[in-house]
Scaffold this active site. Structure first.
Site, short mmCIF file in Angstrom:
data_model
loop_
_atom_site.label_atom_id
_atom_site.label_comp_id
_atom_site.label_asym_id
_atom_site.label_seq_id
_atom_site.Cartn_x
_atom_site.Cartn_y
_atom_site.Cartn_z
N ARG A 15 16.19 -15.16 23.71
CA ARG A 15 15.64 -14.49 24.90
C ARG A 15 14.94 -15.55 25.75
O ARG A 15 13.97 -16.17 25.31
CB ARG A 15 14.64 -13.40 24.51
CG ARG A 15 13.83 -12.91 25.71
CD ARG A 15 13.02 -11.67 25.43
NE ARG A 15 13.88 -10.51 25.32
CZ ARG A 15 13.43 -9.26 25.34
NH1 ARG A 15 12.14 -9.01 25.48
NH2 ARG A 15 14.26 -8.25 25.23
N HIS A 60 21.50 -8.12 29.88
CA HIS A 60 20.87 -7.61 28.65
C HIS A 60 21.94 -6.83 27.88
O HIS A 60 21.89 -5.60 27.78
CB HIS A 60 19.68 -6.73 29.02
CG HIS A 60 18.67 -6.54 27.92
ND1 HIS A 60 18.83 -7.10 26.65
CD2 HIS A 60 17.50 -5.85 27.87
CE1 HIS A 60 17.79 -6.76 25.91
NE2 HIS A 60 16.97 -6.00 26.61
N GLN A 91 21.09 -4.34 24.97
CA GLN A 91 20.50 -3.11 25.51
C GLN A 91 21.60 -2.16 25.99
O GLN A 91 21.58 -0.96 25.67
CB GLN A 91 19.57 -3.47 26.68
CG GLN A 91 18.92 -2.27 27.32
CD GLN A 91 17.88 -1.63 26.43
OE1 GLN A 91 16.98 -2.30 25.94
NE2 GLN A 91 18.00 -0.34 26.19
N ASP A 107 14.32 0.97 35.47
CA ASP A 107 13.65 -0.13 34.77
C ASP A 107 12.46 -0.56 35.63
O ASP A 107 12.33 -0.13 36.78
CB ASP A 107 14.66 -1.28 34.57
CG ASP A 107 14.12 -2.42 33.71
OD1 ASP A 107 13.08 -2.24 33.05
OD2 ASP A 107 14.74 -3.51 33.71
N CYS A 159 15.05 1.27 29.46
CA CYS A 159 15.12 0.28 28.37
C CYS A 159 13.77 0.07 27.71
O CYS A 159 13.71 -0.36 26.57
CB CYS A 159 15.68 -1.04 28.90
SG CYS A 159 14.72 -1.72 30.27
N ARG A 195 18.88 0.51 19.56
CA ARG A 195 18.95 -0.96 19.60
C ARG A 195 19.30 -1.46 18.20
O ARG A 195 20.12 -2.36 18.03
CB ARG A 195 17.59 -1.55 20.04
CG ARG A 195 17.21 -1.27 21.49
CD ARG A 195 18.14 -1.91 22.47
NE ARG A 195 18.24 -3.36 22.28
CZ ARG A 195 17.36 -4.25 22.73
NH1 ARG A 195 16.34 -3.86 23.46
NH2 ARG A 195 17.53 -5.55 22.52
N1 NVA Z 1 14.23 -6.03 33.28
C1 NVA Z 1 13.23 -6.19 32.25
C2 NVA Z 1 13.77 -5.75 30.92
C3 NVA Z 1 12.82 -5.84 29.77
C4 NVA Z 1 13.42 -5.40 28.48
C5 NVA Z 1 12.79 -7.64 32.20
O1 NVA Z 1 13.65 -8.52 32.39
O2 NVA Z 1 11.61 -7.90 32.03
N1 CP Z 2 14.14 -3.14 25.96
C1 CP Z 2 13.74 -4.31 25.43
O1 CP Z 2 14.48 -5.30 25.37
O2 CP Z 2 12.48 -4.26 24.91
P1 CP Z 2 11.62 -5.49 24.38
O3 CP Z 2 11.27 -6.34 25.57
O4 CP Z 2 10.41 -4.87 23.75
O5 CP Z 2 12.42 -6.27 23.39
#
Ligand code: NVA
Ligand code: CP
Length: 312
Positions: free
Chosen positions: A107, A134, A137, A229, A269, A297
């Protein structure tokens, strides 16, 4: 599924509709086995390295628990504690980790960095969220919709809000499973047009209709699924105030949701900001399936791990 052995999992656009369908069916099977209390040793003796440059609750815990449930092991690796955080090249990190672990999950903000990592790694690399996509997800999202609606093809998913990583992966999954995806974003916050075009091309194979507009009401009409989101993703926190004003008309609330089908489900998400991108009434109301979605997930990723990490 053995065809996926050794592959990277960076975006769903790299996989065929059949492969996505097989992963979903396999997730349902693994989920049932877990519910039945069946032990698995599909990944016995295997290790997953998990590099988290950004915060996570769901992704970290579901990957780690998933590996344990499959008889394997997961290592949480923070760049703050690794030499990569002090400037060790991506190439060396990817090569070295590949000598110890059987797959690597990452990540980080930069999608290019994950691609570079995958280029040098000799084990499968899984995208656990970049600024581009993602994919894990979106697999869990598709699984949740499948469970609630008993099909995917021909449904309409409406995504309201920031044209971000999650929106991109919803376009990709819709294109692959034949589910229509309609996106409504404020001006200046549309999805990446190159990604939209790629998804559009993929949709030709399944007949899914992908569309984008600035009008949330138009997008949500007759939706089976409403998805939103956060307005400011990780890495964009400094823009929070500016975005708040521009996104106000894009809140998913009861009055907007009235335009969807009567039996629509609401997905997010998570993490969510109640009162911003979604009203409390919607996210905590009877249409919301957010906790099923979060649970999925685990089941969706177990299938991905098995597909990439096992032969035969
Ligand atoms: N769009 C959000 C998703 C988090 C799971 C981010 O990138 O922070
Ligand atoms: N939805 C998601 O990826 O959550 P986290 O940021 O908690 O991993």
């Amino acid at each position: 599924l053995s065809l996926l052995s050794g592959k990277n999992f960076l975006t769903l656009l790299d996989f065929s509709p059949l492969e996505i369908d097989q992963l979903l069916q396999h997730s349902l099977m693994l989920k049932q086995e877990t519910k039945d209390g069946k032990q698995s040793d599909l990944l016995k003796g295997k290790s997953l390295g998990m590099i988290f440059e950004n915060a996570s609750t769901r992704t970290r815990v579901s990957f780690e628990v998933g590996m344990t449930q499959l008889g394997g092991h997961a290592l949480f690796l923070s760049p703050r504690d690794m030499q990569i955080g002090r400037g060790e090249p991506v190439k060396d990190t990817a090569n070295v980790l590949s000598r110890y672990v059987d797959a690597i999950m990452i990540r980080t903000n930069s999608h290019e960095l994950v691609e570079e990592f995958a280029e040098h790694a000799s084990v499968p690399v899984i995208n656990a969220l970049t600024d581009g996509y993602h994919p894990c997800q979106a697999m869990a999202d598709a699984l949740t919709i499948l469970e609630h609606k008993e099909k995917l093809k021909g449904l309409k998913l409406t995504y309201i809000g920031d044209g971000n990583n999650v929106a991109h992966s919803l376009l990709a999954v819709g294109a692959k499973v034949g589910m229509d995806v309609s996106i409504a974003s404020p001006k200046g916050y549309e999805v990446d047009q190159a990604i939209f075009a790629k998804a559009q091309k993929a949709a030709e194979e399944t007949g899914a209709t992908l569309s984008q507009t600035h009008d949330p009401k138009e997008a949500v009409r007759d939706a089976d699924v409403i998805y939103t989101d956060v307005w400011a993703s990780m890495g964009y926190e400094a823009e929070q105030d500016e975005r708040m004003n521009k996104f106000l008309a894009y809140q998913v609330n009861e009055s907007l949701a009235k335009l969807a089908k009567d039996d629509y489900i609401f997905l997010h998400c998570l993490p969510a900001h109640r009162g911003e991108e979604v009203s409390e009434g919607v996210i905590d109301g009877p249409h919301s399936a957010i906790y099923d979605q979060a649970e999925n997930r685990l089941h969706a990723q177990k299938s991905i791990l098995v597909a990439l990490m096992t032969h035969s």
